[in-house]
Design a protein around this motif. Sequence first.
Motif, short mmCIF file in Angstrom:
data_model
loop_
_atom_site.label_atom_id
_atom_site.label_comp_id
_atom_site.label_asym_id
_atom_site.label_seq_id
_atom_site.Cartn_x
_atom_site.Cartn_y
_atom_site.Cartn_z
N ASN A 197 0.62 -1.78 17.30
CA ASN A 197 1.59 -2.87 17.31
C ASN A 197 3.01 -2.29 17.31
O ASN A 197 3.61 -2.07 16.27
CB ASN A 197 1.38 -3.77 16.08
N GLN A 198 3.53 -2.10 18.52
CA GLN A 198 4.85 -1.44 18.63
C GLN A 198 5.94 -2.28 17.97
O GLN A 198 6.84 -1.74 17.33
CB GLN A 198 5.19 -1.18 20.10
N SER A 199 5.86 -3.59 18.11
CA SER A 199 6.88 -4.44 17.49
C SER A 199 6.84 -4.33 15.98
O SER A 199 7.86 -4.15 15.33
CB SER A 199 6.64 -5.92 17.87
N PHE A 200 5.65 -4.45 15.42
CA PHE A 200 5.52 -4.37 13.97
C PHE A 200 6.05 -3.03 13.46
O PHE A 200 6.78 -2.96 12.47
CB PHE A 200 4.06 -4.54 13.56
N ALA A 201 5.67 -1.97 14.15
CA ALA A 201 6.02 -0.62 13.69
C ALA A 201 7.52 -0.44 13.50
O ALA A 201 7.97 0.31 12.64
CB ALA A 201 5.49 0.41 14.69
N LEU A 202 8.29 -1.17 14.30
CA LEU A 202 9.74 -0.97 14.25
C LEU A 202 10.35 -1.42 12.92
O LEU A 202 11.35 -0.84 12.47
CB LEU A 202 10.41 -1.68 15.42
N SER A 205 0.82 -1.21 0.00
CA SER A 205 0.00 0.00 0.00
C SER A 205 0.86 1.27 0.00
O SER A 205 0.33 2.37 0.03
CB SER A 205 -0.91 0.01 1.23
N GLY A 206 2.17 1.09 0.01
CA GLY A 206 3.06 2.24 -0.14
C GLY A 206 3.38 2.98 1.15
O GLY A 206 3.90 4.10 1.10
N TRP A 207 3.12 2.38 2.28
CA TRP A 207 3.33 3.12 3.53
C TRP A 207 4.79 3.40 3.86
O TRP A 207 5.10 4.41 4.49
CB TRP A 207 2.66 2.38 4.71
N VAL A 208 5.69 2.51 3.46
CA VAL A 208 7.10 2.72 3.84
C VAL A 208 7.64 4.01 3.20
O VAL A 208 8.40 4.76 3.82
CB VAL A 208 7.98 1.52 3.44
N GLY A 209 7.24 4.25 1.96
CA GLY A 209 7.77 5.40 1.25
C GLY A 209 6.92 6.65 1.35
O GLY A 209 7.13 7.61 0.60
N LEU A 210 5.98 6.68 2.28
CA LEU A 210 5.04 7.80 2.36
C LEU A 210 5.75 9.15 2.49
O LEU A 210 5.36 10.14 1.88
CB LEU A 210 4.09 7.61 3.56
N GLY A 211 6.83 9.17 3.26
CA GLY A 211 7.55 10.43 3.43
C GLY A 211 8.84 10.46 2.62
O GLY A 211 9.67 11.36 2.77
N GLY A 212 9.02 9.50 1.73
CA GLY A 212 10.28 9.38 1.00
C GLY A 212 10.47 10.41 -0.10
O GLY A 212 9.51 11.04 -0.57
N ASN A 213 11.71 10.54 -0.53
CA ASN A 213 12.08 11.48 -1.59
C ASN A 213 11.46 11.05 -2.93
O ASN A 213 11.77 9.98 -3.44
CB ASN A 213 13.61 11.51 -1.68
N PRO A 214 10.61 11.90 -3.52
CA PRO A 214 9.93 11.53 -4.77
C PRO A 214 10.91 11.23 -5.91
O PRO A 214 10.57 10.47 -6.83
CB PRO A 214 9.07 12.75 -5.09
N GLU A 215 12.10 11.80 -5.87
CA GLU A 215 13.08 11.51 -6.94
C GLU A 215 13.41 10.03 -7.02
O GLU A 215 13.88 9.54 -8.03
CB GLU A 215 14.38 12.29 -6.70
N TYR A 216 13.22 9.34 -5.93
CA TYR A 216 13.56 7.91 -5.89
C TYR A 216 12.34 7.05 -5.57
O TYR A 216 12.44 5.97 -5.00
CB TYR A 216 14.67 7.66 -4.86
N LEU A 275 1.38 11.05 11.99
CA LEU A 275 0.07 10.53 12.38
C LEU A 275 -0.10 9.08 11.96
O LEU A 275 -0.67 8.27 12.70
CB LEU A 275 -1.05 11.40 11.80
N THR A 276 0.39 8.75 10.78
CA THR A 276 0.30 7.34 10.39
C THR A 276 1.23 6.49 11.25
O THR A 276 0.89 5.39 11.65
CB THR A 276 0.61 7.15 8.88
N GLU A 277 2.41 7.04 11.54
CA GLU A 277 3.33 6.31 12.43
C GLU A 277 2.68 6.09 13.80
O GLU A 277 2.81 5.02 14.39
CB GLU A 277 4.64 7.09 12.60
N GLU A 278 2.02 7.12 14.30
CA GLU A 278 1.37 6.97 15.60
C GLU A 278 0.41 5.79 15.60
O GLU A 278 0.37 4.98 16.54
CB GLU A 278 0.59 8.25 15.98
N MET A 279 -0.38 5.68 14.54
CA MET A 279 -1.40 4.61 14.51
C MET A 279 -0.76 3.23 14.49
O MET A 279 -1.26 2.30 15.13
CB MET A 279 -2.31 4.80 13.30
N VAL A 280 0.35 3.10 13.77
CA VAL A 280 1.01 1.80 13.74
C VAL A 280 1.63 1.50 15.11
O VAL A 280 1.50 0.40 15.64
CB VAL A 280 2.08 1.73 12.63
#
Lengths: 593, 593
Positions: free
Chosen positions: B122-127, B90-101, B113-118
């Motif tokens: 699930n603190q373990s998963f979020a890491l 769903s693209g969550w890892v790159g949500l704040g990533g540099n669009p050039e890449y 805010l999305t990080e907060e929800m994860v």
Amino acid sequence: MSIYNAPLNDMRFILTDVFKAPEFWQNNDNLAHVDMETVDMILEEMAKLSKNVMLPINRSGDEEGATYQGDGVVTTPEGFKEAYQQYAESGWVGLGGNPEYGGQGFPKMVTMLTEEMVFTTNQSFALYPNLTVGATLCLNAAASEELKQTYLEKMYAGYWSGTMCLTEPHAGTDLGIIKTKAAPNDDGSFSISGTKIFITGGEHDLTENIIHLVLAKTPDAPAGSKGISLFVVPKFLVNEDGSLGARNSVAAGSIEHKMGIKASATCVMNFDDAKGWMVGAENTGLSSMFIMMNYERVTMGLQGLGGSELAYQNAALYALDRAQGRSDTQLQSPEKPADAIIHHADVRRMLLNAKANSEASRCFAMYVAKQLDTEKFSTDPEAAQIAAARVSLLTPVAKAFLTDKALEATIDCQQVFGGHGYVREWGMEQIVRDTRIAQIYEGANGIQALDLLGRKVARNEGKYVINFLGEIRDYVASMSAEHGIKQATLDAAETVEALTKTVLANIGIRKSEINGCAVDYMHAFGYLCYSYMFAMMVEAANGQEGEFYTNKAKLADYFVGRILPRIDAHAQMVKAGSDPMMNFDLKYFGASV
Amino acid sequence: MSIYNAPLNDMRFILTDVFKAPEFWQNNDNLAHVDMETVDMILEEMAKLSKNVMLPINRSGDEEGATYQGDGVVTTPEGFKEAYQQYAESGWVGLGGNPEYGGQGFPKMVTMLTEEMVFTTNQSFALYPNLTVGATLCLNAAASEELKQTYLEKMYAGYWSGTMCLTEPHAGTDLGIIKTKAAPNDDGSFSISGTKIFITGGEHDLTENIIHLVLAKTPDAPAGSKGISLFVVPKFLVNEDGSLGARNSVAAGSIEHKMGIKASATCVMNFDDAKGWMVGAENTGLSSMFIMMNYERVTMGLQGLGGSELAYQNAALYALDRAQGRSDTQLQSPEKPADAIIHHADVRRMLLNAKANSEASRCFAMYVAKQLDTEKFSTDPEAAQIAAARVSLLTPVAKAFLTDKALEATIDCQQVFGGHGYVREWGMEQIVRDTRIAQIYEGANGIQALDLLGRKVARNEGKYVINFLGEIRDYVASMSAEHGIKQATLDAAETVEALTKTVLANIGIRKSEINGCAVDYMHAFGYLCYSYMFAMMVEAANGQEGEFYTNKAKLADYFVGRILPRIDAHAQMVKAGSDPMMNFDLKYFGASV
């Protein structure tokens, strides 16, 4: 992996220098059999036993845990049976027991120190004999001669263990709504039916019999807490000759999987027409239970102290060894790439929080123990009555404040270890997990605070507090030591006095005031108690030669400068009252549901 | 068993009412692509994903834990692979990533805010994705174009994950003494050898490759922290066409057994002539790491917020449901034997401590996120510079204060459950155990406090603080709302100003003063920050219709009356200075060893 060396010097200092135990015992006919030489031997024996037997099975017990094997069978972790046998055979269960039934009659001032050592080295293990002691206190105080003859000796000897069966799935704090029933049989016994939960040591493999003390309602009992009776329900019925008879119909249905004290079996107990005998009069079950509650709740404070002490000793050792960064004040180990972290003031702050807590806790527990012993053993009825009032006031503080501060101490000490503190192998995180329960069970700390502010302060319009404040002020006035603790203690006393007046004045205005202010009041009160204890320790050390004594004054300096200021925050929060909580509509709290 | 409903209304309130995010984005050319409609969709998607995918595997992940299978193989608990796949696709890892890449270029105000929800569910998963994001931030900021081309796109897509390999057995806080070596090869690469510990996500089964960022020393590197370089070391070497090549000689030797975050694999990583490439210039490894530290440390505060939020939601639900005792104010459920415990003021106190903490934490994290975004995206260099100074000052507070207060919040909420809070099945004790790590890793909170008081306050003689205090006072002066938070915030600002002067004056007198006062200074500072946040929330809610808004003022009342007074205790403790710790001889701490 943890180390432990019983703080015998600190214990002796508090017993003899601060509280003059030998004189206290000599001047009391009922305690004249107690002498310091014997007590010293007792302490040294327990120092060895706890270090060599309980500590080595503390980590492994946590990893393995108590196990429910099915069919009502519960086993303790490896080594627990042998350790318990050694503990029981050496007579530790009956150390404070009634000599008429085979107990050794030592006062709480002594047993609290041996209990501390067991709680320090193995909180799970400590609970098995501790519940037995609690049950014997209850039986000794409230049971018929026949029941005492049947049970006490075997329990003091550790052959049989005891439990307290209070909580039910829907009834914890609120025991008035329990559903367990006791139907009378023709032979004078009762048939007990119901389910009890959170029963520490409800089932295990350490003893040949388990004696349950069970709260239940007789058929025509009034509603609420005035309709509760107490019953003794043995796992195995006892024949007339004292031998074990048929299995009673009480069994563990399962055990809880918990955050900590994993080696302690916390059981769901099912009573299915189990045979029981009433202890004390009908409908007086709660007050029979409370006879021993005061004696027991202090022990929960000792559990906290144990956590704090073990955490401190291990964190101090780690801080002396772990090299990381350089000292701010002067290079300490130029030959090494880094200095030991003990040179960092912030590491010392964490250690001293725990150290100050341990010493103040121990001193306060001893203070309460002396009052308990005066209440129980004094030949002077007036002295006993004054002591009883003091016990009544201070018991909730000994339970709640000591365990609240203990958790903080264990967290501080865990923090000293950095990432290693979070790894199970180092043992620090277990201390945090184990200690946490002491804030919850035996009456959650919020309930203790309500007991303090509601029953012990408000209900007698502050009389108990005023008497206690008078004692503190007199003590400070009598001190020959010159130390900041004197003014600090007077200031703290003034804070608590003002706070008491504020709360008493506000009760009429806001019905929720006691409930809303209790915990912060209890903390303010607790800091005052610690301050008083440091004053006593400073005074007892005053004029004595050696670093052991001068360090007592330094620790009091630390307490005054770096711990006691918290009292003002709690005082301000009490003054803010309960409106900030009660102003919200109920649905505010349901918004996320 | 836990429930969770993302607090989207609170999130939107903070984004739009408090911080006027839509205007901020519109007025900034580099953020003009961000609009509230898209952000709303993002938040709603994550609300569903976190509730439906991360939360259901939170308890089971804790029970099963990550497992070391031998031979360097680590597996995650059941369901983690599928959940991660869904998260990555769903693209969550790159949500704040540099669009050039291939990143999506969303600002921290959104990703926090999305990080907060994860983290909440699930603190373990979020890491796992969180470490990847950290590594991409570092690569994006410091790596060569070639390295960025090689790694960023795959990492943003979640095909490859990332780690940060800093700590070694003897070197945690003190990275200057690391021993891992990097020997140059003829082809421009390096051979990395050494052992790293506490490596989150060092090995697992979620991604096809793992990209390690490793601190190591080149052969002639100067001693200490000025001789550290940063290397990228992939688990599988990457062929020119981007496909995976040979296995690199880096492997997990074991994983830690921990207090919490058990589903997160914390690995010992062995580098045995592993092939790596330098990131940035030689001997600038630490500063490269720190480029992304500010961005990342705020995220640790979000982990705390997550714990606080989940604990609150579940404790509130329990308190509404659990009936025990009767309300002090009026009978609530006469048809039942007891009222819900939500009617007890002390239960509300515990809940509101957590609720106030969650709202203030979120607001403060958003404040810092806005500064981070200004620093990163602003077209006005002066505005970017001011924001950078603010970020520098507040980052240690966002990490340490938010996680310290979060642990307290989780403990309060666990306490609401009584004995059930201690039983694993209910999930509350896991939140405490998981949240605890956030105070320790990513720079222990004592180190964050030293960073604040030492580097950010003392080193520039309080300039950053004075500027921040000026902003706060201006803000309060501009408020149209009438509320006690105004005076409370001004008082708190005065307290922090006085405290700053005191510490600056004492540094010359006592070398250990910063180290000894840092944590209490940080807490006093943190309460000021929370107070400022409540002022902003009160102002944003002022004049708006509906209970949602009037409750913001009520929560601020609670904060002023029942939380903020702690600032005075910390202030007094700072004033007591470091002497109370440093007066002890070293051997005092060794007395029990």
